[in-house]
Write an enzyme that holds these catalytic residues in place. Structure first.
Site, PDB file in Angstrom:
ATOM      1  N   GLU A  27      50.727 -19.865  31.773  1.00  0.00           N
ATOM      2  CA  GLU A  27      51.076 -18.837  32.766  1.00  0.00           C
ATOM      3  C   GLU A  27      51.177 -17.448  32.128  1.00  0.00           C
ATOM      4  OE1 GLU A  27      51.768 -19.393  36.413  1.00  0.00           O
ATOM      5  OE2 GLU A  27      51.082 -17.400  35.910  1.00  0.00           O
ATOM      6  N   GLY A  49      51.457 -11.368  32.124  1.00  0.00           N
ATOM      7  CA  GLY A  49      52.838 -11.488  31.625  1.00  0.00           C
ATOM      8  C   GLY A  49      53.736 -12.345  32.486  1.00  0.00           C
ATOM      9  N   ASP A  66      41.060  -7.133  26.276  1.00  0.00           N
ATOM     10  CA  ASP A  66      42.220  -7.944  26.679  1.00  0.00           C
ATOM     11  C   ASP A  66      42.119  -8.309  28.165  1.00  0.00           C
ATOM     12  OD1 ASP A  66      45.261  -8.729  26.198  1.00  0.00           O
ATOM     13  OD2 ASP A  66      45.204  -7.514  28.022  1.00  0.00           O
ATOM     14  N   LYS A  79      41.489 -11.983  30.109  1.00  0.00           N
ATOM     15  CA  LYS A  79      42.351 -12.443  31.215  1.00  0.00           C
ATOM     16  C   LYS A  79      41.521 -12.728  32.472  1.00  0.00           C
ATOM     17  CE  LYS A  79      46.410 -10.029  29.488  1.00  0.00           C
ATOM     18  NZ  LYS A  79      47.087  -8.731  29.422  1.00  0.00           N
TER      19      LYS A  79
HETATM   20  P1  NDP Z   1      53.235 -10.428  17.661  1.00  0.00           P
HETATM   21  O1  NDP Z   1      52.163  -9.846  16.810  1.00  0.00           O
HETATM   22  O2  NDP Z   1      54.449  -9.606  17.959  1.00  0.00           O
HETATM   23  O3  NDP Z   1      53.739 -11.807  17.017  1.00  0.00           O
HETATM   24  C1  NDP Z   1      52.861 -12.751  16.453  1.00  0.00           C
HETATM   25  C2  NDP Z   1      53.702 -13.750  15.677  1.00  0.00           C
HETATM   26  O4  NDP Z   1      52.867 -14.781  15.189  1.00  0.00           O
HETATM   27  C3  NDP Z   1      54.410 -13.153  14.474  1.00  0.00           C
HETATM   28  O5  NDP Z   1      55.696 -13.672  14.336  1.00  0.00           O
HETATM   29  C4  NDP Z   1      53.549 -13.595  13.291  1.00  0.00           C
HETATM   30  O6  NDP Z   1      54.281 -13.755  12.098  1.00  0.00           O
HETATM   31  C5  NDP Z   1      53.064 -14.934  13.782  1.00  0.00           C
HETATM   32  N1  NDP Z   1      51.790 -15.329  13.204  1.00  0.00           N
HETATM   33  C6  NDP Z   1      50.588 -14.738  13.358  1.00  0.00           C
HETATM   34  N2  NDP Z   1      49.643 -15.383  12.676  1.00  0.00           N
HETATM   35  C7  NDP Z   1      50.269 -16.428  12.069  1.00  0.00           C
HETATM   36  C8  NDP Z   1      49.837 -17.471  11.214  1.00  0.00           C
HETATM   37  N3  NDP Z   1      48.566 -17.578  10.832  1.00  0.00           N
HETATM   38  N4  NDP Z   1      50.756 -18.363  10.784  1.00  0.00           N
HETATM   39  C9  NDP Z   1      52.052 -18.274  11.159  1.00  0.00           C
HETATM   40  N5  NDP Z   1      52.516 -17.305  11.983  1.00  0.00           N
HETATM   41  C10 NDP Z   1      51.632 -16.398  12.422  1.00  0.00           C
HETATM   42  O7  NDP Z   1      52.514 -10.879  19.008  1.00  0.00           O
HETATM   43  P2  NDP Z   1      53.154 -10.955  20.465  1.00  0.00           P
HETATM   44  O8  NDP Z   1      54.428 -11.681  20.408  1.00  0.00           O
HETATM   45  O9  NDP Z   1      53.102  -9.614  21.112  1.00  0.00           O
HETATM   46  O10 NDP Z   1      52.034 -11.817  21.237  1.00  0.00           O
HETATM   47  C11 NDP Z   1      51.935 -13.200  21.001  1.00  0.00           C
HETATM   48  C12 NDP Z   1      50.910 -13.794  21.982  1.00  0.00           C
HETATM   49  O11 NDP Z   1      51.339 -13.543  23.313  1.00  0.00           O
HETATM   50  C13 NDP Z   1      49.498 -13.209  21.874  1.00  0.00           C
HETATM   51  O12 NDP Z   1      48.563 -14.197  22.164  1.00  0.00           O
HETATM   52  C14 NDP Z   1      49.499 -12.133  22.978  1.00  0.00           C
HETATM   53  O13 NDP Z   1      48.211 -11.832  23.433  1.00  0.00           O
HETATM   54  C15 NDP Z   1      50.314 -12.848  24.022  1.00  0.00           C
HETATM   55  N6  NDP Z   1      50.953 -11.985  24.990  1.00  0.00           N
HETATM   56  C16 NDP Z   1      51.698 -10.924  24.570  1.00  0.00           C
HETATM   57  C17 NDP Z   1      52.332 -10.114  25.481  1.00  0.00           C
HETATM   58  C18 NDP Z   1      53.128  -8.930  25.048  1.00  0.00           C
HETATM   59  O14 NDP Z   1      53.536  -8.143  25.917  1.00  0.00           O
HETATM   60  N7  NDP Z   1      53.402  -8.742  23.757  1.00  0.00           N
HETATM   61  C19 NDP Z   1      52.220 -10.364  26.922  1.00  0.00           C
HETATM   62  C20 NDP Z   1      51.436 -11.537  27.275  1.00  0.00           C
HETATM   63  C21 NDP Z   1      50.819 -12.311  26.321  1.00  0.00           C
HETATM   64  P3  NDP Z   1      54.965 -12.502  11.343  1.00  0.00           P
HETATM   65  O15 NDP Z   1      56.025 -11.997  12.286  1.00  0.00           O
HETATM   66  O16 NDP Z   1      55.525 -13.051  10.102  1.00  0.00           O
HETATM   67  O17 NDP Z   1      53.862 -11.503  11.142  1.00  0.00           O
HETATM   68  N1  HSE Z   2      48.542  -6.052  25.400  1.00  0.00           N
HETATM   69  C1  HSE Z   2      48.714  -6.755  26.628  1.00  0.00           C
HETATM   70  C2  HSE Z   2      48.930  -5.752  27.750  1.00  0.00           C
HETATM   71  C3  HSE Z   2      49.911  -7.659  26.527  1.00  0.00           C
HETATM   72  O1  HSE Z   2      49.105  -4.560  27.472  1.00  0.00           O
HETATM   73  O2  HSE Z   2      48.882  -6.136  28.907  1.00  0.00           O
HETATM   74  C4  HSE Z   2      50.005  -8.612  27.687  1.00  0.00           C
HETATM   75  O3  HSE Z   2      48.993  -9.577  27.609  1.00  0.00           O
END
Ligand code: NDP
Ligand code: HSE
Length: 464
Positions: free
Chosen positions: A163, A168, A235, A239
């Site tokens: 979802e 989001g 992005d 989606k």
């Molecule tokens: P972040 O970059 O903030 O966090 C990614 C996390 O994954 C970090 O903790 C990182 O570790 C960890 N990570 C990345 N690669 C590895 C690896 N190879 N091994 C272990 N840990 C790893 O991303 P977001 O939280 O913003 O986004 C996460 C997902 O959610 C993505 O797919 C994004 O597209 C999706 N998403 C994000 C939204 C948003 O508003 N941010 C909204 C909707 C979907 P470390 O912290 O140590 O670098």
């Molecule tokens: N980078 C994305 C956005 C995060 O701005 O909508 C949510 O998938």
């Protein structure tokens, strides 16, 4: 065939043996009415992951009371364990070895919020093959490898829920997958990227510069790690591929999506659109169309679009998203809410986590159904209304010669406004629906006219 053995003794939900197409899971349901323990392995603890850990801790008593599930995040994979995440779990839970989280027998369900394709694809596949349900927010993964992952989930009788991957916090995948499963959906249009909607809204409302607004969006945690994915439409493209797959039951991948981003949009474009009672939004569109040979096809595209101010999508501002569904029986529907940011996204992940855990307790997974191979409409065939502005010499006969070019290519003009610029004039046109290829041919010929000084922005318009 998946089979489940239900063991009525206190304990955890424990996948016992797994194999492609033949997962056997022993599920120990507490006989004393106490909540079933669900141990969550988290892959990634960034914006979304950290917010999820906090939300699970906050909501745990309520979820146990209402859903009889005792959720606990027990293992977390990150890249750097030295970072203080300020989350309510012990430091021992963190590891850099993501594979060990997936294979840990003390982990029942996997939440993937690390992003990117690899190692996420490998980890999610391993979890599903081992009979562990997976919740993911990763649209890139689904838009590129969805078919193989849905099939793996199906073969192993476990959930792959996503979802949060689209828009989001907005519930859109489940409504498309369940509530609208029988609905003949014609078109889905969405503002599905929070970063670009935030930038366009700040430029329109406050006159902010593109660069300042982008930096602000990054600081608020909306942008992808490489914001090119946001501003160039990749992005939103991922989606809309996921939306089209679920809405039309068709296998659509990121590479099928035509996309243009917002990096070329200027303050002048925004002001000209406002003069015409429109605003500019980055729209993702998935629609069913019919090709010239009568065969059904699906068009998927992302581009900046002029939206009339009285259209419901025009009032979606800031990091908010909205998905507008045009369907034959239900009519038009719009779902609206926060499209980006850690906590809103974590809310959608948590909803899936509860569903996946409850399904696991009942011994079945949700299904996405059969996906058809479909023809993807080439962008040249797509019909849209267009906005365009051109600068021309301000002298007799010029307007007539310009109008002739439109007519020769079968492009019908809906409205035209002229603004004097000294010895030159700016002509602003909105066309009726025209094929992309005809509009492109019109532009090529306009550029070759001696009286045409410049062709400015060309944007699609909805509402015709
Ligand atoms: P972040 O970059 O903030 O966090 C990614 C996390 O994954 C970090 O903790 C990182 O570790 C960890 N990570 C990345 N690669 C590895 C690896 N190879 N091994 C272990 N840990 C790893 O991303 P977001 O939280 O913003 O986004 C996460 C997902 O959610 C993505 O797919 C994004 O597209 C999706 N998403 C994000 C939204 C948003 O508003 N941010 C909204 C909707 C979907 P470390 O912290 O140590 O670098
Ligand atoms: N980078 C994305 C956005 C995060 O701005 O909508 C949510 O998938």
């Amino acid at each position: 065939m998946t089979s489940w053995l239900v063991n009525q003794q206190p304990g955890n939900l424990t996948p016992d043996r797994a194999g492609p197409g033949g997962t056997v899971v022993v599920m120990n349901l507490p006989s004393d009415g106490s909540p079933s323990s669900v141990r969550v392995g988290l892959l990634g603890c960034g914006h979304v992951g950290a917010a999820l850990v906090a939300l699970v801790a906050e909501r745990r008593p309520e979820i146990a009371r209402r859903r009889a599930l005792d959720l606990e995040v027990v293992r977390i994979a990150v890249r750097n364990t030295a970072i203080d995440r300020d989350v309510p779990v012990s430091g021992d839970s963190f590891t850099t070895d993501a594979a060990s989280v997936v294979s840990d027998p003390d982990v029942d369900v996997i939440v993937e919020v690390m992003g990117g394709i690899e190692p996420a694809r490998e980890l999610v596949s391993t979890a599903l093959a081992a009979g562990k349900p997976v919740v993911t927010a990763n649209k890139d993964l689904l838009a590129n490898h969805g078919a193989e992952l849905y099939a793996l989930a199906e073969a192993n009788g476990v959930d792959l829920l996503f979802e949060a991957a689209v828009a989001g916090a907005i519930p859109i995948m489940r409504p498309l997958r369940e509530s609208l499963a029988g609905e003949p959906i014609n078109r889905v249009m969405g503002i599905v990227n929070g970063t670009t909607n935030f930038i366009l809204s700040r430029m329109a409302a406050d006159g902010a510069s593109y660069v300042d607004a982008l930096v602000e969006a990054q600081n608020l945690g909306y942008a992808e790690s490489d914001p090119t994915a946001d501003v160039e439409g990749y992005d939103a493209g991922a989606k809309v591929a996921v939306i089209a797959t679920v809405a039309f039951g068709a296998m659509v991948v990121a590479g099928d999506v035509y996309h243009e981003g917002i990096s070329g949009i200027t303050q002048a474009d925004i002001e000209l659109a406002a003069d015409l009672q429109h605003c500019i939004k980055l729209l993702a569109v998935a629609e069913r169309t019919v090709a010239d040979d009568g065969e059904p096809q699906i068009g998927v595209r992302v581009h900046p679009t002029l939206v009339p101010l009285d259209h419901p999508l025009a009032s979606v501002n800031g990091s908010f998203n909205a998905v507008f569904v045009e369907s034959a029986a239900a009519g038009d529907l719009m779902l609206y809410g926060r499209g980006a940011g850690g906590r809103p996204t974590a809310s959608a992940v948590l909803g899936d986590l509860i569903d996946a855990s409850a399904n696991m307790a009942r011994g079945h997974g949700a299904t996405i159904g059969t996906l058809e191979q479909v023809r993807i409409a080439p962008i040249d065939d797509v019909v849209s209304a267009f906005y365009l502005n051109i600068e021309v010499d301000d002298r007799p006969g010029v307007l007539a010669s310009v109008a002739t070019v439109f007519g020769e290519h079968g492009v019908s003009i809906r409205s035209m406004e002229q603004e004097g610029l000294g010895g030159e004039a700016r002509l602003v046109f909105i066309t009726h629906g025209a094929r992309e290829r005809d509009l492109r041919a019109t532009l090529d010929e306009l550029r070759s006219l001696e009286a045409v000084r410049a062709v400015g922005s060309v944007l699609r318009v909805i509402g015709d």
